[in-house]
Design a protein around this motif. Structure first.
Motif, mmCIF file in Angstrom:
data_model
loop_
_atom_site.group_PDB
_atom_site.id
_atom_site.type_symbol
_atom_site.label_atom_id
_atom_site.label_comp_id
_atom_site.label_asym_id
_atom_site.label_seq_id
_atom_site.Cartn_x
_atom_site.Cartn_y
_atom_site.Cartn_z
ATOM 1 N N ALA A 17 -66.225 -26.132 -35.109
ATOM 2 C CA ALA A 17 -66.779 -27.490 -34.997
ATOM 3 C C ALA A 17 -68.275 -27.432 -34.726
ATOM 4 O O ALA A 17 -69.058 -28.142 -35.375
ATOM 5 C CB ALA A 17 -66.061 -28.273 -33.903
ATOM 6 N N ASN A 18 -68.689 -26.580 -33.802
ATOM 7 C CA ASN A 18 -70.119 -26.431 -33.506
ATOM 8 C C ASN A 18 -70.871 -25.926 -34.729
ATOM 9 O O ASN A 18 -71.975 -26.386 -35.020
ATOM 10 C CB ASN A 18 -70.333 -25.501 -32.315
ATOM 11 C CG ASN A 18 -69.923 -26.117 -31.006
ATOM 12 O OD1 ASN A 18 -69.823 -27.328 -30.872
ATOM 13 N ND2 ASN A 18 -69.672 -25.272 -30.014
ATOM 14 N N GLY A 19 -70.269 -24.983 -35.448
ATOM 15 C CA GLY A 19 -70.888 -24.452 -36.657
ATOM 16 C C GLY A 19 -71.059 -25.508 -37.734
ATOM 17 O O GLY A 19 -72.017 -25.481 -38.509
ATOM 18 N N LEU A 20 -70.129 -26.439 -37.788
ATOM 19 C CA LEU A 20 -70.199 -27.547 -38.749
ATOM 20 C C LEU A 20 -71.049 -28.699 -38.223
ATOM 21 O O LEU A 20 -71.263 -29.675 -38.934
ATOM 22 C CB LEU A 20 -68.787 -28.055 -39.073
ATOM 23 C CG LEU A 20 -67.910 -27.146 -39.917
ATOM 24 C CD1 LEU A 20 -66.456 -27.616 -39.883
ATOM 25 C CD2 LEU A 20 -68.420 -27.088 -41.348
ATOM 26 N N ASP A 21 -71.478 -28.595 -36.984
ATOM 27 C CA ASP A 21 -72.258 -29.638 -36.311
ATOM 28 C C ASP A 21 -71.485 -30.958 -36.227
ATOM 29 O O ASP A 21 -71.999 -32.037 -36.529
ATOM 30 C CB ASP A 21 -73.610 -29.842 -37.016
ATOM 31 C CG ASP A 21 -74.595 -30.612 -36.143
ATOM 32 O OD1 ASP A 21 -74.503 -30.509 -34.904
ATOM 33 O OD2 ASP A 21 -75.436 -31.336 -36.708
ATOM 34 N N ILE A 22 -70.206 -30.821 -35.835
ATOM 35 C CA ILE A 22 -69.343 -31.983 -35.622
ATOM 36 C C ILE A 22 -68.615 -31.789 -34.295
ATOM 37 O O ILE A 22 -68.618 -30.690 -33.726
ATOM 38 C CB ILE A 22 -68.324 -32.181 -36.765
ATOM 39 C CG1 ILE A 22 -67.379 -30.973 -36.881
ATOM 40 C CG2 ILE A 22 -69.027 -32.474 -38.086
ATOM 41 C CD1 ILE A 22 -66.244 -31.162 -37.870
ATOM 42 N N SER A 23 -67.976 -32.849 -33.833
ATOM 43 C CA SER A 23 -67.198 -32.734 -32.595
ATOM 44 C C SER A 23 -65.839 -32.088 -32.895
ATOM 45 O O SER A 23 -65.362 -32.099 -34.033
ATOM 46 C CB SER A 23 -66.978 -34.117 -31.978
ATOM 47 O OG SER A 23 -66.081 -34.866 -32.775
ATOM 48 N N LEU A 24 -65.245 -31.563 -31.857
ATOM 49 C CA LEU A 24 -63.896 -31.011 -31.989
ATOM 50 C C LEU A 24 -62.926 -32.113 -32.404
ATOM 51 O O LEU A 24 -62.023 -31.878 -33.211
ATOM 52 C CB LEU A 24 -63.468 -30.351 -30.675
ATOM 53 C CG LEU A 24 -62.162 -29.572 -30.668
ATOM 54 C CD1 LEU A 24 -62.133 -28.518 -31.774
ATOM 55 C CD2 LEU A 24 -61.937 -28.933 -29.316
ATOM 56 N N ASN A 25 -63.121 -33.322 -31.874
ATOM 57 C CA ASN A 25 -62.266 -34.450 -32.267
ATOM 58 C C ASN A 25 -62.348 -34.704 -33.765
ATOM 59 O O ASN A 25 -61.331 -34.948 -34.412
ATOM 60 C CB ASN A 25 -62.648 -35.716 -31.510
ATOM 61 C CG ASN A 25 -62.189 -35.687 -30.073
ATOM 62 O OD1 ASN A 25 -61.329 -34.907 -29.696
ATOM 63 N ND2 ASN A 25 -62.782 -36.539 -29.257
ATOM 64 N N GLU A 26 -63.569 -34.658 -34.304
ATOM 65 C CA GLU A 26 -63.740 -34.892 -35.750
ATOM 66 C C GLU A 26 -63.088 -33.777 -36.558
ATOM 67 O O GLU A 26 -62.478 -34.036 -37.598
ATOM 68 C CB GLU A 26 -65.218 -34.997 -36.093
ATOM 69 C CG GLU A 26 -65.469 -35.409 -37.522
ATOM 70 C CD GLU A 26 -66.941 -35.601 -37.848
ATOM 71 O OE1 GLU A 26 -67.256 -35.705 -39.046
ATOM 72 O OE2 GLU A 26 -67.773 -35.639 -36.914
ATOM 73 N N LEU A 27 -63.169 -32.559 -36.068
ATOM 74 C CA LEU A 27 -62.546 -31.438 -36.758
ATOM 75 C C LEU A 27 -61.033 -31.619 -36.848
ATOM 76 O O LEU A 27 -60.414 -31.274 -37.848
ATOM 77 C CB LEU A 27 -62.871 -30.114 -36.047
ATOM 78 C CG LEU A 27 -62.311 -28.853 -36.702
ATOM 79 C CD1 LEU A 27 -62.955 -28.608 -38.054
ATOM 80 C CD2 LEU A 27 -62.511 -27.662 -35.785
ATOM 81 N N LEU A 28 -60.451 -32.181 -35.796
ATOM 82 C CA LEU A 28 -58.999 -32.340 -35.749
ATOM 83 C C LEU A 28 -58.517 -33.692 -36.244
ATOM 84 O O LEU A 28 -57.332 -33.987 -36.180
ATOM 85 C CB LEU A 28 -58.501 -32.092 -34.317
ATOM 86 C CG LEU A 28 -58.716 -30.669 -33.795
ATOM 87 C CD1 LEU A 28 -58.350 -30.579 -32.334
ATOM 88 C CD2 LEU A 28 -57.958 -29.662 -34.632
ATOM 89 N N ASP A 29 -59.415 -34.507 -36.753
ATOM 90 C CA ASP A 29 -59.062 -35.844 -37.233
ATOM 91 C C ASP A 29 -58.753 -35.811 -38.731
ATOM 92 O O ASP A 29 -59.593 -36.107 -39.571
ATOM 93 C CB ASP A 29 -60.194 -36.837 -36.947
ATOM 94 C CG ASP A 29 -59.811 -38.260 -37.275
ATOM 95 O OD1 ASP A 29 -58.605 -38.561 -37.346
ATOM 96 O OD2 ASP A 29 -60.742 -39.079 -37.458
ATOM 97 N N PHE A 30 -57.541 -35.414 -39.055
ATOM 98 C CA PHE A 30 -57.112 -35.365 -40.459
ATOM 99 C C PHE A 30 -55.725 -35.923 -40.614
ATOM 100 O O PHE A 30 -55.027 -36.151 -39.686
ATOM 101 C CB PHE A 30 -57.175 -33.944 -41.027
ATOM 102 C CG PHE A 30 -56.434 -32.907 -40.225
ATOM 103 C CD1 PHE A 30 -55.097 -32.659 -40.439
ATOM 104 C CD2 PHE A 30 -57.092 -32.176 -39.238
ATOM 105 C CE1 PHE A 30 -54.418 -31.694 -39.708
ATOM 106 C CE2 PHE A 30 -56.441 -31.211 -38.493
ATOM 107 C CZ PHE A 30 -55.099 -30.968 -38.736
#
Length: 71
Positions: free
Chosen positions: A58-71
């Motif tokens: 998530a940090n590498g993508l410059d997004i939050s962990l919540n956004e990473l898991l929002d699918f």
């Protein structure tokens, strides 16, 4: 949701975000201090990443962990 289904959805979501940024797997790997093969396995649903691994991605993508898991 079964484990395999979750991991495949997570991988597809990571791929989608990465490609929207125009990044290769190697670029994402560099951004989160991982090997390209590790990112490939993640995107293909072949690994069950730890919470910390997901935070690094998530940090590498410059997004939050919540956004990473929002699918």
């Amino acid at each position: 949701m079964k484990k395999e289904e979750f991991l495949k959805k997570l991988g597809k979501h990571v791929t989608k975000i990465r490609t929207q940024k125009g990044w290769s797997q190697s670029e994402l790997a560099r951004n989160c201090d991982k090997e390209r093969q590790s990112i490939e396995r993640l995107e293909n649903g072949k690994i069950n990443p730890s919470a910390y691994y997901l935070l690094q991605v998530a940090n590498g993508l410059d997004i939050s962990l919540n956004e990473l898991l929002d699918f």
